[in-house]
Design a protein around this motif. Structure first.
Motif, PDB file in Angstrom:
ATOM      1  N   ASN A 508       0.837  -1.213   0.000  1.00 60.86           N
ATOM      2  CA  ASN A 508       0.000   0.000   0.000  1.00 60.86           C
ATOM      3  C   ASN A 508       0.866   1.256   0.000  1.00 60.86           C
ATOM      4  O   ASN A 508       0.612   2.218   0.718  1.00 60.86           O
ATOM      5  N   ASN A 509       1.897   1.231  -0.834  1.00 59.11           N
ATOM      6  CA  ASN A 509       2.826   2.362  -0.922  1.00 59.11           C
ATOM      7  C   ASN A 509       3.096   2.651  -2.389  1.00 59.11           C
ATOM      8  O   ASN A 509       3.549   1.785  -3.127  1.00 59.11           O
ATOM      9  N   THR A 510       2.779   3.865  -2.833  1.00 55.61           N
ATOM     10  CA  THR A 510       2.990   4.223  -4.238  1.00 55.61           C
ATOM     11  C   THR A 510       4.139   5.213  -4.417  1.00 55.61           C
ATOM     12  O   THR A 510       4.321   5.776  -5.491  1.00 55.61           O
ATOM     13  N   GLY A 511       4.921   5.416  -3.358  1.00 53.40           N
ATOM     14  CA  GLY A 511       5.945   6.457  -3.406  1.00 53.40           C
ATOM     15  C   GLY A 511       7.341   5.996  -3.763  1.00 53.40           C
ATOM     16  O   GLY A 511       8.282   6.780  -3.663  1.00 53.40           O
ATOM     17  N   ARG A 512       7.488   4.714  -4.178  1.00 54.60           N
ATOM     18  CA  ARG A 512       8.843   4.204  -4.429  1.00 54.60           C
ATOM     19  C   ARG A 512       8.936   3.541  -5.803  1.00 54.60           C
ATOM     20  O   ARG A 512       9.541   2.494  -5.958  1.00 54.60           O
ATOM     21  N   PHE A 513       8.298   4.143  -6.800  1.00 54.14           N
ATOM     22  CA  PHE A 513       8.222   3.474  -8.104  1.00 54.14           C
ATOM     23  C   PHE A 513       9.592   3.277  -8.732  1.00 54.14           C
ATOM     24  O   PHE A 513       9.876   2.219  -9.307  1.00 54.14           O
ATOM     25  N   ASP A 514      10.462   4.286  -8.665  1.00 56.56           N
ATOM     26  CA  ASP A 514      11.792   4.150  -9.273  1.00 56.56           C
ATOM     27  C   ASP A 514      12.578   3.016  -8.637  1.00 56.56           C
ATOM     28  O   ASP A 514      13.226   2.216  -9.322  1.00 56.56           O
ATOM     29  N   GLU A 515      12.494   2.934  -7.322  1.00 55.25           N
ATOM     30  CA  GLU A 515      13.201   1.864  -6.604  1.00 55.25           C
ATOM     31  C   GLU A 515      12.557   0.503  -6.908  1.00 55.25           C
ATOM     32  O   GLU A 515      13.250  -0.505  -7.094  1.00 55.25           O
ATOM     33  N   PHE A 516      11.216   0.478  -6.999  1.00 53.56           N
ATOM     34  CA  PHE A 516      10.525  -0.751  -7.384  1.00 53.56           C
ATOM     35  C   PHE A 516      10.955  -1.191  -8.780  1.00 53.56           C
ATOM     36  O   PHE A 516      11.180  -2.386  -9.028  1.00 53.56           O
ATOM     37  N   SER A 517      11.082  -0.242  -9.699  1.00 51.76           N
ATOM     38  CA  SER A 517      11.465  -0.568 -11.075  1.00 51.76           C
ATOM     39  C   SER A 517      12.822  -1.247 -11.124  1.00 51.76           C
ATOM     40  O   SER A 517      13.045  -2.163 -11.935  1.00 51.76           O
ATOM     41  N   GLN A 518      13.743  -0.820 -10.257  1.00 51.02           N
ATOM     42  CA  GLN A 518      15.058  -1.454 -10.208  1.00 51.02           C
ATOM     43  C   GLN A 518      14.957  -2.883  -9.688  1.00 51.02           C
ATOM     44  O   GLN A 518      15.632  -3.793 -10.182  1.00 51.02           O
ATOM     45  N   ARG A 519      14.112  -3.086  -8.683  1.00 52.23           N
ATOM     46  CA  ARG A 519      13.913  -4.449  -8.176  1.00 52.23           C
ATOM     47  C   ARG A 519      13.235  -5.327  -9.225  1.00 52.23           C
ATOM     48  O   ARG A 519      13.523  -6.525  -9.339  1.00 52.23           O
ATOM     49  N   LEU A 520      12.327  -4.728  -9.992  1.00 46.67           N
ATOM     50  CA  LEU A 520      11.639  -5.478 -11.039  1.00 46.67           C
ATOM     51  C   LEU A 520      12.625  -5.994 -12.086  1.00 46.67           C
ATOM     52  O   LEU A 520      12.519  -7.139 -12.544  1.00 46.67           O
ATOM     53  N   LEU A 521      13.592  -5.173 -12.463  1.00 43.09           N
ATOM     54  CA  LEU A 521      14.595  -5.613 -13.429  1.00 43.09           C
ATOM     55  C   LEU A 521      15.328  -6.851 -12.935  1.00 43.09           C
ATOM     56  O   LEU A 521      15.689  -7.741 -13.717  1.00 43.09           O
ATOM     57  N   LYS A 522      15.550  -6.926 -11.610  1.00 43.04           N
ATOM     58  CA  LYS A 522      16.251  -8.073 -11.034  1.00 43.04           C
ATOM     59  C   LYS A 522      15.373  -9.325 -10.970  1.00 43.04           C
ATOM     60  O   LYS A 522      15.871 -10.419 -10.687  1.00 43.04           O
ATOM     61  N   GLN A 523      14.044  -9.158 -11.218  1.00 44.43           N
ATOM     62  CA  GLN A 523      13.148 -10.315 -11.242  1.00 44.43           C
ATOM     63  C   GLN A 523      13.181 -11.025 -12.599  1.00 44.43           C
ATOM     64  O   GLN A 523      12.811 -12.197 -12.689  1.00 44.43           O
ATOM     65  N   TYR A 524      13.624 -10.334 -13.654  1.00 41.75           N
ATOM     66  CA  TYR A 524      13.562 -10.927 -14.985  1.00 41.75           C
ATOM     67  C   TYR A 524      14.355 -12.226 -15.116  1.00 41.75           C
ATOM     68  O   TYR A 524      13.873 -13.182 -15.752  1.00 41.75           O
ATOM     69  N   PRO A 525      15.564 -12.345 -14.537  1.00 38.15           N
ATOM     70  CA  PRO A 525      16.255 -13.649 -14.612  1.00 38.15           C
ATOM     71  C   PRO A 525      15.455 -14.785 -13.971  1.00 38.15           C
ATOM     72  O   PRO A 525      15.510 -15.927 -14.442  1.00 38.15           O
ATOM     73  N   ARG A 526      14.701 -14.477 -12.918  1.00 41.84           N
ATOM     74  CA  ARG A 526      13.875 -15.516 -12.289  1.00 41.84           C
ATOM     75  C   ARG A 526      12.723 -15.894 -13.216  1.00 41.84           C
ATOM     76  O   ARG A 526      12.362 -17.071 -13.340  1.00 41.84           O
TER      77      ARG A 526
END
Length: 761
Positions: A508-526
């Motif tokens: 329930n937090n929409t204030g960290r999109f840039d940081e989330f986007s970086q974590r998302l990139l690290k999910q692609y190998p999985r």
């Protein structure tokens, strides 16, 4: 002393910032509520043990962890009742009151998981799973003998109790094996609800023993217009090929379909329970019942269900047989599914057949029902009472509010254009699950703004009173499969925006999109290791319709260093064996270039088709006494395409830029005037709209984005001489998600907003 205090304070601040920065580097989605990192790590090897003192509470989780670790190091890890070093302990903690809460502490000697039940412990295991190398997800592909998890301490629990995904298996069918894979991936990202849409006009997918024709006949169909549309798309994209496993010869006809026996469904339910996923079955009544009605025609007054202007003929709520049939079906569903909820649909009901029925007129009069909306509510309420008499609750789509409902019904809000429906529901003390079309209909186009839109969605609408906010249970995304005939296309539509929904509903937090986007990139190998056909990041910096004078060079770069772009010039679909785009391509004649991005794991992204054609420079026009802005004609009417926007406007405005001066549920706009371009060259225009629009400059069509559709960005080019150029943009809004945005780039440069000063009339 004061200086020493300040120094200590600064050192502590630096330490905490460093710890926080280190924590943010962890590739966890959804991100934990509270996380602190320490020094060192815990090594998992062949000597590690799983310690569980109370197997009666955590047997499922212990055996799951055992299989997870075997996939990580290739060896069996034994379960014991005690141990202090090199152990992973799962223990009971009655202080963690939330059902899904957990704590996870990792030190160099030990991993400790605490939870008050199996679900909380299982969530902790998914956190551990994401901290293990992605290679563990590929059976037989892991050669590691030891893996490490960094020292940390996590306290975690979800913000919302409903974190769900929906899958329609009626329009196109999916195997049990795939549903199990889907459930496992839901668990990975800590979803807890799986809404399974089992019946609709196009197919009945669940065995009902009392009515065998529902699957003997209703589970099969000859190819329909949606299948034909998929076949047409399959020429360009194999994801749209009709799955041959579900094509059969039946009674001398080629038919498509399939169904799940009750024994198969029991197996799926048990698998989902082991992953702490609740399967919510949907039997859609009284509309969307063509597959059932064609097998049992007595459910209506006529001989067969037919298509009206929008929907099919529903069952007749004025015939006792319809009540008996529906209750019999629901009884078998109730007996089969342990879920607290039974979803009964109640959406998109074409009530015309009821309005014209003498039987219904008599029934309504006898029961004091003033209109057909109340007639639908009468039918739904009887089904509600039946379901509740068996200890269950019903869920219905938000149309149920129109005929009146009560607090015991859980409302699933989907009609994004009916803005006040969630507020209306909670004011009536009904629970609400948010599934608005924009952005949570995942069958809608998955494009470069989809993840952002999901991440920033409003789970609790702003107009919901604070004292009613607790009635918003959470959110889920819906995947309707009219145009999704394969597992590959289903995954392309779901990922990665499904991962954004996991984060949104857990934190329930929409204030960290840039940081989330970086974590998302690290999910692609999985995702690669899991074999998921996810939508890769977009290739940017080009237009779909291109022009050139003499010749041009084309070049774009990969958005990620480990992904490559491959292209073709002969009309074929690009593969990983097609030429790699590593240097500019010279183009001097009409050309169709197709390109796609490929991950290191071989997953192909969006297929882009780019047309190049020679052109000449459009000469500027001389116009005296121009004024700032564009003239905008407003038409307060529903249109299917912009060509229908003709006649006298209801109102005319002057606007500084491309924007809607007035919004209603459906309308048309015509912008007219001039665009004053400051330099001579090739201009690219990027037109994002929901619904449709067409851009004309200098008398030619530059971008055609017409028709009824969700937000889609299309682009085109035009060669313009410096100065005033005739400008026209037509736009329609059909009701629902509203988007209208026009941007430009010059000679292949950065995409920019068009300044107000460019527009004249």
């Amino acid at each position: 002393m004061k200086k020493l205090f300040v120094l200590l304070f600064l050192l502590c601040a630096i330490f905490l910032c460093a710890q926080n920065s280190k924590a943010q580097e962890l590739p966890l989605i959804p991100y934990p509520s509270n996380i602190q990192t320490g020094s060192g790590s815990f090594a998992i090897n062949g000597n590690t043990k799983i310690v569980v003192a109370d197997m009666s509470k955590f047997n499922n989780e212990a055996t799951y962890l055992q299989s997870l670790l075997k996939s990580a190091i290739g060896k069996d890890v034994f379960i014991a009742k005690s141990g202090t070093k090199n152990v992973i302990e799962i223990k009971y903690n009655s202080q963690l009151e939330k059902a899904e809460a957990y704590t996870l502490e990792v030190t160099p000697d030990k991993i400790t998981i605490s939870a008050s039940n199996g679900h909380g412990a299982f969530n902790a295991l998914q956190t551990i799973r994401q901290l293990l190398p992605p290679t563990i997800e590929t059976v037989g592909n892991n050669t590691l003998t030891s893996v490490s998890i960094p020292s940390l301490k996590i306290e975690d629990s979800p913000a919302f109790s409903w974190r769900g995904m929906h899958l329609d298996v009626s329009r196109h069918f999916f195997t049990l094996d795939y549903l199990k894979k889907h459930i496992d991936r839901l668990a990975l990202y800590k979803f807890n609800k799986f809404h399974l849409h089992l019946t609709d006009d196009q197919g009945w997918r669940l065995e009902i023993k009392k009515y065998p024709k529902l699957t003997n006949e209703g589970a099969w169909r000859t190819f329909n217009n949606q299948d034909s549309a998929c076949m047409k798309k399959a020429v360009e994209n194999p994801n749209f090929k009709i799955d041959p496993r579900f094509i059969h010869e039946k009674d001398g006809k080629t038919v498509y379909g399939g169904f799940y026996t009750q024994e198969e469904m029991k197996d799926l339910i048990a698998y989902a329970q082991s992953k702490h996923i609740e399967i919510i079955p949907e039997i859609d009544v009284p509309g969307h019942m063509m597959a059932a009605i064609n097998s049992y025609p007595y459910l209506i007054e006529g001989q067969k269900s037919e298509w009206g202007e929008l929907f099919s003929t529903p069952v007749c709520p004025c015939k006792e047989e319809a009540y008996t049939f529906t209750k019999d079906v629901l009884q078998e569903v109730i007996d089969l599914f342990p879920s607290k909820y039974i979803h009964i649909g109640a959406d998109e009901v074409d009530k015309k057949s009821w309005s014209n029925s003498e039987l219904c007129k008599e029934f309504m009069k006898a029961n004091g029902l003033e209109d057909v909306d109340k007639l639908q509510s009468h039918f739904v309420h009887e089904m509600q009472e039946f379901v509740e008499s068996h200890g269950k609750k019903i869920i219905a789509w938000d149309e149920i509010l129109e005929g009146g409902t009560n607090p015991n019904v859980t409302i699933m809000y989907w009609r994004g254009w009916v803005k006040d429906a969630p507020k209306k529901a909670v004011l009536g003390n009904s629970e609400v699950i948010m599934t608005p079309t924009n952005p949570l209909y995942f069958d809608y186009v998955n494009n470069n703004i989809s993840v952002n839109n999901v991440y920033h969605m409003e789970v609790i609408p702003a107009d919901v009173p604070a004292d009613k906010a607790h009635l918003i249970q959470g959110a889920q995304a819906n995947l309707w499969t009219e145009m999704i005939p394969t597992e590959q296309q289903a995954e392309f539509q779901m990922y990665p925006r499904m991962i954004a929904l996991a984060e949104r509903t857990w934190t329930n937090n929409t204030g960290r999109f840039d940081e989330f986007s970086q974590r998302l990139l690290k999910q692609y190998p999985r995702l690669d290791a899991l074999g998921i056909n996810y939508r890769l990041p977009d290739i940017e910096g080009f237009a779909q319709e291109n022009v050139f004078i003499g010749s041009t060079d084309f070049m774009v770069n990969s958005p990620l260093p480990d992904m490559t772009i491959h292209y073709t010039l002969d009309g074929d679909i690009p593969t990983v064996d097609s030429p790699k785009l590593s240097q500019p391509i010279s183009i001097s004649q009409p050309t169709l270039l197709k390109m796609a991005l490929f991950s290191s794991g071989g997953v192909r992204g969006e297929i882009y088709s780019l047309n190049f054609r020679p052109t000449t420079l459009s000469k500027a026009v001389i116009v005296e006494n121009t004024n700032a802005g564009l003239r905008c004609d407003f038409f307060n009417k529903f249109y299917k395409n912009t060509k229908e926007i003709v006649g006298t406007p209801d109102e005319t405005f002057v606007v500084p830029n491309i924007q809607a001066p007035k919004e209603t549920n459906s309308f048309g706009l015509k912008f007219n005037g001039y665009i004053n371009v400051p330099e001579t060259g090739i201009y690219s225009f990027f037109f994002n709209c929901d619904d449709g629009g067409v851009l004309y400059i200098a008398g030619e069509t530059v971008v055609d984005n017409d028709g009824q559709h969700s937000a889609i960005m299309k682009s085109g080019q035009v060669a313009l001489e410096k100065g005033l150029q005739p400008f026209q943009l037509d736009f329609l809004e059909g009701g629902g998600g509203y988007t209208l945005k026009l941007q430009y780039s010059f000679n292949g440069g950065a995409v920019q907003e068009i300044p107000d000063s460019w527009f004249k009339h």
